[in-house]
Every structure is written in C-alpha cells, then in structure tokens.
Design an enzyme around this catalytic site. Structure first.
Site, short mmCIF file in Angstrom:
data_model
loop_
_atom_site.label_atom_id
_atom_site.label_comp_id
_atom_site.label_asym_id
_atom_site.label_seq_id
_atom_site.Cartn_x
_atom_site.Cartn_y
_atom_site.Cartn_z
N HIS A 109 0.89 -1.18 0.11
CA HIS A 109 -0.09 -0.10 0.03
C HIS A 109 0.72 1.33 -0.16
O HIS A 109 0.38 2.33 0.59
CB HIS A 109 -1.01 -0.14 1.30
N HIS A 161 -2.15 4.37 9.83
CA HIS A 161 -0.73 5.11 9.91
C HIS A 161 -1.08 6.49 10.72
O HIS A 161 -0.11 7.39 10.58
CB HIS A 161 -0.14 5.38 8.65
N HIS A 165 9.82 -4.26 4.77
CA HIS A 165 10.40 -2.86 4.78
C HIS A 165 10.65 -2.07 6.03
O HIS A 165 9.93 -2.58 7.01
CB HIS A 165 9.62 -1.88 3.84
N GLU A 199 3.49 -5.29 8.76
CA GLU A 199 2.15 -5.13 8.14
C GLU A 199 1.67 -6.54 7.60
O GLU A 199 0.66 -6.59 7.02
CB GLU A 199 2.45 -4.09 7.18
C1 DHB Z 1 6.21 3.32 2.45
C2 DHB Z 1 5.56 2.04 2.84
C3 DHB Z 1 4.43 1.90 3.62
O1 DHB Z 1 4.05 0.79 3.94
C4 DHB Z 1 3.94 2.91 4.22
O2 DHB Z 1 2.75 2.87 4.84
C5 DHB Z 1 4.35 4.34 3.77
C6 DHB Z 1 5.42 4.34 3.23
C7 DHB Z 1 7.20 3.48 1.48
O3 DHB Z 1 7.82 2.65 1.05
O4 DHB Z 1 7.50 4.63 1.20
FE FE Z 2 2.33 0.87 5.44
#
Ligand code: DHB
Ligand code: FE
Length: 285
Positions: A12, A59, A191, A238
């Site tokens: 997302h 978020h 991530h 997540e």
């Molecule tokens: C990014 C990834 C995310 O899951 C999010 O909520 C906000 C930013 C990113 O990789 O930029």
């Molecule tokens: Fe996210």
C-alpha cells in the site's frame, strides 16, 4: 449466506497514488509493479465481488499513538479519506455496509475478540491505494475496514491475526444476504522506513512468507513479533494484515497469481491473488 470468493494481498505504498495521479503506470520504474495487477483486474471483472473486507493498519490518520486499538472494525455506510501529507490526491470516499459490519462485529465479539467498533472512521492510504490498484476505474465495492495495530508495540501475534480472519469467515457464513465477499490484506512485504536499518528488504523471507501463506499459513505462526521485525523490518510487520486475510479463506484455496518486485519506494512490493472455493462435501457412505 455471504460467501468469501477469494483474497488479495497487496502493498500500500503511498507513492503509488502519485504514480496513478500522474499516469505513470507504463513508465519503466512502475511498469513491473502495475503489470502485476492485470490478472487481478481480469479475475475481478469475472467474479464481481459485492463487498471487500479490508484488513489494514492505520498510520495515524484515524488513530494515533495516544489511543490505538489492537483491532478495530468500521461500522459505517461511508469511509472518507483525508490528506495525510504524502502529497497524493485525497481519494473519494469508500461506501460501507453498516448492517454487514455489525454482523461481523457480533461474530468477532462472540468469538472472544474484544474489538473497537467505529461508527465513524477515516481510511488512509492502506485502504485507498489497494482499492485504486484493484479497481482503477473507481468503481469500488462497499467495504468493511478492519484495522490491525502494526504500529505501536505490543502487536497482536501472527496466530491471533490468522484467527481474526477465521472469525470473520465464520460470521459471514451466517449472514442472511447472498453476497460475494473478497478479503484484502494490505501492506508489506519487507520494509523499514526509519532507523539504522532504513531501506531494509529481505527477499528470501518474503518468498518464504508468500509460499507458506499460500499452502500452510499455520506454519508462519512460529514467528514471534520480534522475529518478524528482525526478518521483515519494522514496517514489514504489516504482514499481519495478510495473515488475517488468509485466515478468512477457509475453503479450498488456490493461488491464482503472484507478483514480487523490488523496490517500490522503500518496500518490497508484492501482489497475490487467491481463489477460495467451498470445501467438497463428503458423500454419505
Ligand atoms: C512506504 C511504505 C508503507 O507501508 C507506508 O505505509 C508508507 C510508505 C514506503 O515504502 O514509502
Ligand atoms: Fe504502511
């Protein structure tokens, strides 16, 4: 009776919203990612789900660190998006189905999930980006948003999220209306957005997660939350949303499609599509 016809797992990342607004789907950077949605579009055009239950994490648009429920379920007939500061257009509101939400809420509480019920709920990029990716013409089905805390520790365990999805599935079986339901899990895969490991991606672990999610999701419950942070990154947790989505697929599950592309922004971007068919009834002896 409502039937769960399938599930989708998707990243997302907010910058996807900017790429959509700028029409960059065919640019070399974006093409390998957006191409991963073409089989999803074809399947959705055939299956035409009436409702999408969306497991995602807020978020900071709707909940903040001062009050952050572990599990929250929307019970509204409309869910608005607002500017989160990512520089992407505010999405149009998603329709809700409050009657169905209350049915699911009753089922969850009956099963021992002490959820927070939200008659007023904003949805952030974790809901709107997946809807834009899956229904690019804006013709989204009504949604039931289910928010899972992946932000402030302690987070719910992998097994608990799998069970949350199963409980949603049990509730749907007893819903009197004949509805075709799609379940969606958003976020991930690996991530980490900040700290010393910012930019961390773990391809091997992502692959293992996708393989086991498909064939043996229960096996993934062996990972504790600290192990998940270590292996997938601070925001890779997540994946809990994907576990809930997969838990809701209680029939015979087939993986119809998978796409994995590194990176989109700071994230290993993944898309999966599962079909969920009713289990064959045993013939009487
Ligand atoms: C990014 C990834 C995310 O899951 C999010 O909520 C906000 C930013 C990113 O990789 O930029
Ligand atoms: Fe996210």
């Amino acid at each position: 009776m409502a039937r769960i016809i399938g599930g989708v797992g998707t990243t997302h990342v907010p910058s996807i919203g900017k790429a959509i607004a700028d029409g960059k789907q065919h640019d070399p950077y974006w093409r390998p990612f957006f191409a991963g949605f073409e089989p999803v579009h074809q399947w959705l055009a055939q299956q035409k789900p009436d409702i999408a239950v969306v497991f995602s994490n807020d978020h900071g648009l709707n909940f903040f660190l001062d009050k952050l429920p572990t599990f929250a379920v929307g019970a509204a007939n409309e869910y608005r998006n607002e500017d989160e500061g990512w520089g992407i257009p505010v999405a149009h509101a998603a329709k809700g189905d409050a009657a169905l939400s209350w049915h699911i809420i009753n089922g969850l509480v009956g099963d021992g999930f002490d959820i927070t019920m939200c008659q007023d709920m904003l949805v952030d990029h974790a809901v709107t980006i997946p809807l834009q990716l899956m229904w690019p013409n804006g013709d989204w089905p009504s949604i039931v948003p289910v928010s899972i805390n992946t932000v402030q520790h302690p987070l719910p365990a992998m097994a608990r999220c799998l069970e949350l999805g199963r409980s949603v599935a049990r509730a749907l079986v007893t819903y009197p209306k004949d509805l075709k339901v799609l379940v969606i899990g958003t976020g991930g895969l690996s991530h980490q957005l900040d700290g010393k490991r910012a930019g961390f991606i773990n391809k091997d672990f992502d692959r293992l997660c996708m393989d086991q999610l498909s064939g043996d999701p229960e096996a993934l419950t062996r990972y504790s939350i600290p192990q998940l942070v270590e292996l997938a990154g601070a925001q890779g947790v997540e994946f809990l949303n994907w576990m809930a989505m997969r838990g809701a697929l209680c029939g015979t599950v087939s993986e119809l499609h998978r796409n994995y592309h590194i990176p989109i922004s700071n994230t290993a971007a993944a898309t999966v599509l599962y079909e969920n068919r009713p289990k064959q009834q045993r013939k009487a002896a």
